[in-house]
Design a protein around this motif. Sequence first.
Motif, PDB file in Angstrom:
ATOM      1  N   LEU A  24       0.791  -1.224   0.000  1.00 22.57           N
ATOM      2  CA  LEU A  24       0.000   0.000   0.000  1.00 22.57           C
ATOM      3  C   LEU A  24       0.831   1.285   0.000  1.00 22.57           C
ATOM      4  CD1 LEU A  24      -2.895  -0.938   2.454  1.00 22.57           C
ATOM      5  CD2 LEU A  24      -2.842  -1.111  -0.040  1.00 22.57           C
ATOM      6  N   GLU A  25       1.965   1.280   0.714  1.00 19.16           N
ATOM      7  CA  GLU A  25       2.752   2.507   0.819  1.00 19.16           C
ATOM      8  C   GLU A  25       3.905   2.549  -0.190  1.00 19.16           C
ATOM      9  OE1 GLU A  25       4.963   5.297   4.190  1.00 19.16           O
ATOM     10  OE2 GLU A  25       4.603   3.173   4.594  1.00 19.16           O
ATOM     11  N   LEU A  26       4.763   1.544  -0.166  1.00 17.25           N
ATOM     12  CA  LEU A  26       5.929   1.553  -1.054  1.00 17.25           C
ATOM     13  C   LEU A  26       5.589   1.088  -2.462  1.00 17.25           C
ATOM     14  CD1 LEU A  26       8.697   0.027   1.261  1.00 17.25           C
ATOM     15  CD2 LEU A  26       8.089   2.431   0.936  1.00 17.25           C
ATOM     16  N   LYS A  27       4.626   0.171  -2.542  1.00 18.71           N
ATOM     17  CA  LYS A  27       4.235  -0.514  -3.785  1.00 18.71           C
ATOM     18  C   LYS A  27       5.247  -1.634  -4.102  1.00 18.71           C
ATOM     19  CE  LYS A  27       0.899   2.424  -4.123  1.00 18.71           C
ATOM     20  NZ  LYS A  27      -0.461   2.058  -3.628  1.00 18.71           N
ATOM     21  N   PRO A  28       4.741  -2.782  -4.586  1.00  8.27           N
ATOM     22  CA  PRO A  28       5.604  -3.941  -4.867  1.00  8.27           C
ATOM     23  C   PRO A  28       6.741  -3.667  -5.835  1.00  8.27           C
ATOM     24  CG  PRO A  28       3.300  -4.596  -4.844  1.00  8.27           C
ATOM     25  CD  PRO A  28       3.315  -3.096  -4.772  1.00  8.27           C
ATOM     26  N   ARG A  29       6.580  -2.662  -6.703  1.00 12.25           N
ATOM     27  CA  ARG A  29       7.629  -2.390  -7.689  1.00 12.25           C
ATOM     28  C   ARG A  29       8.937  -1.939  -7.027  1.00 12.25           C
ATOM     29  NH1 ARG A  29       3.842   1.730  -8.440  1.00 12.25           N
ATOM     30  NH2 ARG A  29       4.530   3.808  -7.766  1.00 12.25           N
ATOM     31  N   VAL A  30       8.861  -1.426  -5.794  1.00 12.31           N
ATOM     32  CA  VAL A  30      10.083  -1.040  -5.070  1.00 12.31           C
ATOM     33  C   VAL A  30      10.951  -2.272  -4.830  1.00 12.31           C
ATOM     34  CG1 VAL A  30      10.982  -0.175  -2.882  1.00 12.31           C
ATOM     35  CG2 VAL A  30       9.073   0.995  -3.996  1.00 12.31           C
ATOM     36  N   VAL A  31      10.314  -3.372  -4.445  1.00 15.75           N
ATOM     37  CA  VAL A  31      11.039  -4.633  -4.258  1.00 15.75           C
ATOM     38  C   VAL A  31      11.544  -5.136  -5.602  1.00 15.75           C
ATOM     39  CG1 VAL A  31      10.821  -7.056  -3.563  1.00 15.75           C
ATOM     40  CG2 VAL A  31       9.784  -5.258  -2.158  1.00 15.75           C
ATOM     41  N   ARG A  32      10.693  -5.058  -6.630  1.00 16.28           N
ATOM     42  CA  ARG A  32      11.117  -5.506  -7.968  1.00 16.28           C
ATOM     43  C   ARG A  32      12.335  -4.728  -8.451  1.00 16.28           C
ATOM     44  NH1 ARG A  32       7.342  -3.688 -12.641  1.00 16.28           N
ATOM     45  NH2 ARG A  32       8.419  -1.766 -12.015  1.00 16.28           N
ATOM     46  N   ASP A  33      12.316  -3.419  -8.276  1.00 14.13           N
ATOM     47  CA  ASP A  33      13.439  -2.596  -8.730  1.00 14.13           C
ATOM     48  C   ASP A  33      14.731  -2.975  -8.020  1.00 14.13           C
ATOM     49  OD1 ASP A  33      11.707  -1.283 -10.392  1.00 14.13           O
ATOM     50  OD2 ASP A  33      11.461   0.486  -9.111  1.00 14.13           O
ATOM     51  N   GLU A  34      14.641  -3.277  -6.718  1.00  8.55           N
ATOM     52  CA  GLU A  34      15.848  -3.655  -5.969  1.00  8.55           C
ATOM     53  C   GLU A  34      16.340  -5.025  -6.399  1.00  8.55           C
ATOM     54  OE1 GLU A  34      19.100  -3.565  -3.793  1.00  8.55           O
ATOM     55  OE2 GLU A  34      17.754  -1.851  -4.057  1.00  8.55           O
ATOM     56  N   VAL A  35      15.411  -5.950  -6.620  1.00  7.48           N
ATOM     57  CA  VAL A  35      15.789  -7.289  -7.087  1.00  7.48           C
ATOM     58  C   VAL A  35      16.472  -7.201  -8.445  1.00  7.48           C
ATOM     59  CG1 VAL A  35      14.888  -9.512  -7.900  1.00  7.48           C
ATOM     60  CG2 VAL A  35      14.021  -8.522  -5.771  1.00  7.48           C
ATOM     61  N   GLU A  36      15.935  -6.374  -9.333  1.00 12.63           N
ATOM     62  CA  GLU A  36      16.461  -6.289 -10.690  1.00 12.63           C
ATOM     63  C   GLU A  36      17.683  -5.388 -10.791  1.00 12.63           C
ATOM     64  OE1 GLU A  36      13.188  -5.319 -13.261  1.00 12.63           O
ATOM     65  OE2 GLU A  36      12.381  -7.360 -13.157  1.00 12.63           O
ATOM     66  N   ALA A  37      18.037  -4.710  -9.690  1.00 12.74           N
ATOM     67  CA  ALA A  37      19.264  -3.901  -9.680  1.00 12.74           C
ATOM     68  C   ALA A  37      20.493  -4.774  -9.843  1.00 12.74           C
ATOM     69  CB  ALA A  37      19.354  -3.106  -8.376  1.00 12.74           C
ATOM     70  N   SER A  38      20.336  -6.057  -9.572  1.00 14.09           N
ATOM     71  CA  SER A  38      21.439  -7.007  -9.712  1.00 14.09           C
ATOM     72  C   SER A  38      21.596  -7.498 -11.137  1.00 14.09           C
ATOM     73  CB  SER A  38      21.204  -8.214  -8.790  1.00 14.09           C
ATOM     74  OG  SER A  38      19.998  -8.864  -9.144  1.00 14.09           O
ATOM     75  N   GLY A  39      20.654  -7.092 -12.001  1.00 12.92           N
ATOM     76  CA  GLY A  39      20.701  -7.573 -13.386  1.00 12.92           C
ATOM     77  C   GLY A  39      19.927  -8.854 -13.568  1.00 12.92           C
ATOM     78  N   HIS A  40      19.317  -9.351 -12.496  1.00 10.45           N
ATOM     79  CA  HIS A  40      18.503 -10.565 -12.563  1.00 10.45           C
ATOM     80  C   HIS A  40      17.030 -10.156 -12.652  1.00 10.45           C
ATOM     81  CE1 HIS A  40      22.234 -11.801 -10.504  1.00 10.45           C
ATOM     82  NE2 HIS A  40      22.068 -12.943 -11.141  1.00 10.45           N
ATOM     83  N   LYS A  41      16.360 -10.517 -13.717  1.00  8.70           N
ATOM     84  CA  LYS A  41      14.955 -10.161 -13.872  1.00  8.70           C
ATOM     85  C   LYS A  41      14.106 -10.882 -12.828  1.00  8.70           C
ATOM     86  CE  LYS A  41      11.296  -9.628 -17.297  1.00  8.70           C
ATOM     87  NZ  LYS A  41      11.148  -8.197 -16.984  1.00  8.70           N
ATOM     88  N   MET A  42      13.162 -10.175 -12.227  1.00  7.24           N
ATOM     89  CA  MET A  42      12.292 -10.766 -11.210  1.00  7.24           C
ATOM     90  C   MET A  42      11.144 -11.496 -11.904  1.00  7.24           C
ATOM     91  SD  MET A  42      10.572  -8.979  -7.852  1.00  7.24           S
ATOM     92  CE  MET A  42       9.876  -9.986  -6.534  1.00  7.24           C
ATOM     93  N   LYS A  43      11.403 -12.741 -12.275  1.00 12.40           N
ATOM     94  CA  LYS A  43      10.430 -13.530 -13.021  1.00 12.40           C
ATOM     95  C   LYS A  43       9.184 -13.849 -12.191  1.00 12.40           C
ATOM     96  CE  LYS A  43      14.012 -15.680 -15.886  1.00 12.40           C
ATOM     97  NZ  LYS A  43      14.655 -16.966 -16.286  1.00 12.40           N
ATOM     98  N   ILE A  44       9.324 -13.796 -10.872  1.00 14.42           N
ATOM     99  CA  ILE A  44       8.194 -14.131 -10.003  1.00 14.42           C
ATOM    100  C   ILE A  44       7.425 -12.877  -9.577  1.00 14.42           C
ATOM    101  CG2 ILE A  44       9.368 -16.176  -9.088  1.00 14.42           C
ATOM    102  CD1 ILE A  44       9.745 -14.341  -6.476  1.00 14.42           C
ATOM    103  N   TYR A  45       7.617 -11.756 -10.276  1.00 13.80           N
ATOM    104  CA  TYR A  45       7.018 -10.500  -9.815  1.00 13.80           C
ATOM    105  C   TYR A  45       5.493 -10.600  -9.693  1.00 13.80           C
ATOM    106  CZ  TYR A  45       5.591  -5.628  -9.543  1.00 13.80           C
ATOM    107  OH  TYR A  45       5.010  -4.443  -9.140  1.00 13.80           O
ATOM    108  N   GLY A  46       4.829 -11.195 -10.693  1.00 16.53           N
ATOM    109  CA  GLY A  46       3.373 -11.343 -10.628  1.00 16.53           C
ATOM    110  C   GLY A  46       2.949 -12.141  -9.411  1.00 16.53           C
ATOM    111  N   TYR A  47       3.637 -13.255  -9.174  1.00 15.06           N
ATOM    112  CA  TYR A  47       3.364 -14.097  -8.007  1.00 15.06           C
ATOM    113  C   TYR A  47       3.614 -13.323  -6.713  1.00 15.06           C
ATOM    114  CZ  TYR A  47       4.244 -17.808  -4.563  1.00 15.06           C
ATOM    115  OH  TYR A  47       4.235 -18.595  -3.442  1.00 15.06           O
ATOM    116  N   PHE A  48       4.752 -12.627  -6.648  1.00 14.32           N
ATOM    117  CA  PHE A  48       5.093 -11.845  -5.459  1.00 14.32           C
ATOM    118  C   PHE A  48       4.041 -10.769  -5.199  1.00 14.32           C
ATOM    119  CE2 PHE A  48       7.002  -8.048  -3.571  1.00 14.32           C
ATOM    120  CZ  PHE A  48       7.557  -8.575  -2.399  1.00 14.32           C
ATOM    121  N   LYS A  49       3.618 -10.068  -6.249  1.00 14.79           N
ATOM    122  CA  LYS A  49       2.664  -8.975  -6.104  1.00 14.79           C
ATOM    123  C   LYS A  49       1.334  -9.464  -5.545  1.00 14.79           C
ATOM    124  CE  LYS A  49       0.680  -5.129  -8.762  1.00 14.79           C
ATOM    125  NZ  LYS A  49       0.619  -4.492 -10.107  1.00 14.79           N
TER     126      LYS A  49
END
Length: 474
Positions: free
Chosen positions: A425-450
Amino acid sequence: MREGKGFKSTFGFLMAAVGSAVGLGNIWGFPNKMGSNGGFAFLLIYLILAVLCGYVVMVGELALGRKTGKGAIETYQILSRRFKWLGWMATLSPFLILSFYCTLGGYCLKYVVLNFGNLIGASWGTNGLSGAEVFSTFMTNQSEGVIYGIVFLLLSVLIVMGGVRGGIERFCTVGMPALAVMLVVIIIRSCTLPGAAEGLKFMFMPNFEPLKENFFGVLATAGGQMFFSLSLGMGIMITYGSYLKKEDSITKNALTIMIFDTIVALMAGLAVLPAAFALDPNGSKGGPSLLFVTLQNVFDNMGPLGGVFGIIFYALVVLAAITSSISLLEVIVTHFTDVAAAKGKGDKRKAYSLIAALAVSALMVLVCLDGLGSNGLWVPGQKLVDGVWTITATFNDCWLDFLDMLSEGLMMPLGALFMCVMISLELKPRVVRDEVEASGHKMKIYGYFKVCVSVITPLLMLLVIGGQIREFFF
């Protein structure tokens, strides 16, 4: 990430994180709770919660920790306006857990010494007493309980004082493989005992009756065990995430930690429950007596080699406990070292490690003196009836149960629930996605995580918390 102070290698990080997850929650808690909650039924609920809640919360905590490069308190203060207080609760949990964790670690140290006495025929062995008599005598020996608890705490402090690379990573890199080898030795012996098949059936043969009889009880116990076992909702994964390198894959590391932790939990069950069914079929299958009474009876009935297996097993539990206790202590120490560094006071790790240990020891001594309720100490919630402190709810049987109720029962699942609310609600799930993908690894589970972090995990956490309240208070 903390430059120059993080883990030297990904393997070192994984061993430290797995070591945090693999502790008394696995070796002691998992077999005990599985034994008293229907075996297979408990395992099924545990695995479902680990996939839908544990993995999601772990990814979130590792990502938030790496994003800020700070401990739990600073992470929530930096990232959130509404949940700044959550970091304090996440740090208080390890403090409460350490007080009884070190007590139990001290008990295991005592049993290493006890079995060594049996091996060499010394006076400090069991001397023909049953497991129940030995345990009862030890519980009422308050000074001995305090001494062993302090020794265990000091071992943890010395490792944390060495820092992340020189202390925690170095110890866990050697300790975790050694723990796995010792577990395999005990499993082979346990599963080859006559009658061990009953224990294996109990663990793995589908049986849903316990869920029909007490679904919320099994759910609450499995949920509490999952949080305790995976070190979630108590700031540990946020703290370890702050030391994680940007190029490391958060989702892959979280999955590896969860899988390893679950494997070790099952291995602990295989080490304990088949032996308990084989050599003490009428003995306890849950609670502290399983580890310290039933298992000691098992070793005493093994003949001359019983002392050897007893030493290996309890040394294994001590090793597992230390890998977790150092992570619990690190959460507390990290906050104060971060504050000191921000004020330009330099590295105060050793000083703050000692201060944290002294604070923990004050509450730990109380738990040791209580002796799992054996010595008549008052516990919050008890009332005086005819001059005797009387139990009024399941959480006030002893100080260990009370502190476990506060930390594992309420604070940890609440912390995970509010973290999910904050992310969705506050940060939004994309904040986690952006940090995960900062490593160059695509967050393939983003839909599941969200979906999980926004809907499924919070709902399951509410069910777990409701079950915990029902179990503790009614």
